[in-house]
Enzyme design. Structure first.
Site, PDB file in Angstrom:
ATOM      1  N   SER A 112       0.842  -0.982  -0.008  1.00  0.00           N
ATOM      2  CA  SER A 112       0.181   0.043  -0.019  1.00  0.00           C
ATOM      3  C   SER A 112       0.906   1.224  -0.051  1.00  0.00           C
ATOM      4  O   SER A 112       2.122   1.138   0.084  1.00  0.00           O
ATOM      5  CB  SER A 112      -0.976   0.030   1.244  1.00  0.00           C
ATOM      6  N   LYS A 113       0.331   2.387  -0.161  1.00  0.00           N
ATOM      7  CA  LYS A 113       1.012   3.588   0.003  1.00  0.00           C
ATOM      8  C   LYS A 113       1.862   3.809   0.964  1.00  0.00           C
ATOM      9  O   LYS A 113       2.938   4.465   0.826  1.00  0.00           O
ATOM     10  CB  LYS A 113      -0.144   4.929  -0.059  1.00  0.00           C
TER      11      LYS A 113
END
Ligand code: GLU
Length: 433
Positions: free
Chosen positions: A200-201
């Site tokens: 994820s980010k």
């Protein structure tokens, strides 16, 4: 001949996971002396966008993943899928449901997937419902178009993320129904974040293009991606692409998730930046400086080269270079409040910086050696250590407490900027806050 393919859907930017899938296909094809084909799975007319396609192609080119032959667009082959589905209809293997065409799955049969990485995977058809081949809007489903195309384009090896494992038994049933022989499958482990959950980010940007924008080098990305789930054996980590192609072997791809470690990528990139010739760095840095509005046509190219030479050993990305050198390229010094507290707030600092400026002002020449002897001479006279001038001066001139040798920084900063900043720091930054 080995024929591998990369089959992105242009419904978003190229994800780092997809870039790594593309790379493994390319590496495998090149290692085997085979072909690497590109197929665009763009049957979803609403979600597929030309800008995504452009970006995907651009990113593949940037990484150096050249493909063989023409790109296949599924959106141009709708009649091929329809004809294949109608054949199954006529054979009684498929049936209509409204405008859709479905494939009848016979329950209670075992499908064996022979996977290079996972070995044999068995799936009972009880777990598989009838499969839509053509949706009621006339477009094919992913599984159907994928099988028709992989067969028609004589794909020998399908290498894709293991999130597709559940599709493979369905595809195998379709190969059999269409009387086609299936390719070899290799499902590669997904890329995970450092906490082993889905990437994820938090773990870093997930769009490949963001890395390009931040100033990562494509060679570093290729090297880093190649080691996500694969290893040549031994503990060497910096590998040129030719070496990777030579050593690449699907049998050495692990079964479990590969961790995306941004720290490692940045380290790797710094190694590539360090080794990169000026011809590679100069245009990237120039573009980055222009993007920030920091580039002046009046910069002397030799001076710019000097700044690059001074910093290239200590940067992780081109973006990082800009952060570290803002004070040299612009009149805006990015003062770090912590550096100010650490180096400028001691009682003697203002006097020392002023004395240093006065001493430097009297110099005739302006190079690292001259500046250094002036600094050391003054420190002795002041009964201080050279470091007592060096550290505050670095903060005064660059805004930062870390950086290359101060004398070289001052040499490239030039006399005027240096004097002005030392005096500005003495009057405005040193006073207790
Ligand atoms: N378009 C599919 C994807 O991007 C392709 C999967 C495959 O390689 O079969 O996931």
């Amino acid at each position: 001949m080995v024929r591998a393919r990369f089959a992105p859907s242009p419904t978003g930017y190229l994800h780092v996971g997809s870039a790594r899938t593309a790379l493994f296909n390319w590496l495998f094809a090149r290692h085997e002396g085979g072909q690497f084909l590109l197929r665009i799975e763009d049957t979803d007319a609403v979600r597929s966008k030309p800008e995504f396609l452009e970006e995907i192609l651009d990113s593949l080119r940037w990484l150096g993943l050249n493909w063989d032959g023409e790109i296949v667009f599924q959106s141009k082959r709708l009649d091929v899928y329809r004809a294949a589905a109608e054949k199954l209809l006529s054979e009684g293997i498929a049936y209509r449901d409204g405008n859709a065409i479905l494939f009848k799955v016979i329950p209670g049969e075992v499908v064996n997937i022979e996977d290079i990485i996972h070995g044999t995977i068995q799936v009972n058809t009880l777990e598989i419902k009838d499969q839509v081949l053509i949706k009621s809007d006339g477009t094919p489903t992913y599984n159907f178009a994928c099988v028709v195309d992989d067969a028609e384009f004589k794909i020998t090896h399908v290498i894709r993320g293991d999130d597709h494992i559940s599709n493979t038994p369905k595809q195998l049933l379709l190969y059999r129904a269409l009387k086609l022989s299936p390719p070899v499958f290799a499902h590669i482990p997904l890329i995970l974040g450092t906490d082993r959950s889905r990437l994820s980010k938090r773990d870093g940007a997930t769009n490949l293009n963001d890395y390009r924008k931040m100033g990562y080098l494509p060679e570093a990305m290729v090297n880093f991606f190649s080691l996500l789930g694969w290893s040549p054996g031994g503990d060497r980590e910096i590998l040129q692409v030719e070496e990777i192609v030579k050593a690449f072997d699907l049998a050495r791809v692990g079964k479990t998730g590969a961790i995306f470690d941004l720290t490692k990528l940045s380290w790797m990139n710094s190694q590539y930046l360090k080794a990169a010739p000026l011809e590679t760095l100069l245009p990237l840095i120039q573009e980055a400086l222009k993007g920030r509005g920091w580039w002046k046509g009046s910069f002397d190219p030799r001076w710019v080269e000097e700044v690059i030479g001074l910093y290239k050993e200590r940067i992780e990305t081109v973006e990082d270079f800009c952060r570290q050198t803002q004070g040299l390229f612009t009149d805006q010094v990015p003062y770090d409040p912590e550096a100010i507290n650490l180096r400028l707030k001691q009682p003697e600092v203002a006097n020392r910086l002023n004395a240093f400026a006065d001493r430097l002002e009297k110099l005739n020449g302006w190079d690292a050696d001259t500046v250094e002897s002036a600094c050391r001479g003054l420190a002795e006279e002041l009964k201080a250590k050279a470091a007592d001038l060096i550290h505050p001066a670095r903060v005064a001139v660059t805004g930062r407490s870390v950086g290359p040798s101060l004398f070289h920084i001052l040499a490239v900063a030039g006399k005027e900027k240096t004097l002005q900043r030392l005096r500005h720091a003495a009057t405005s930054l040193c006073s207790a806050s």
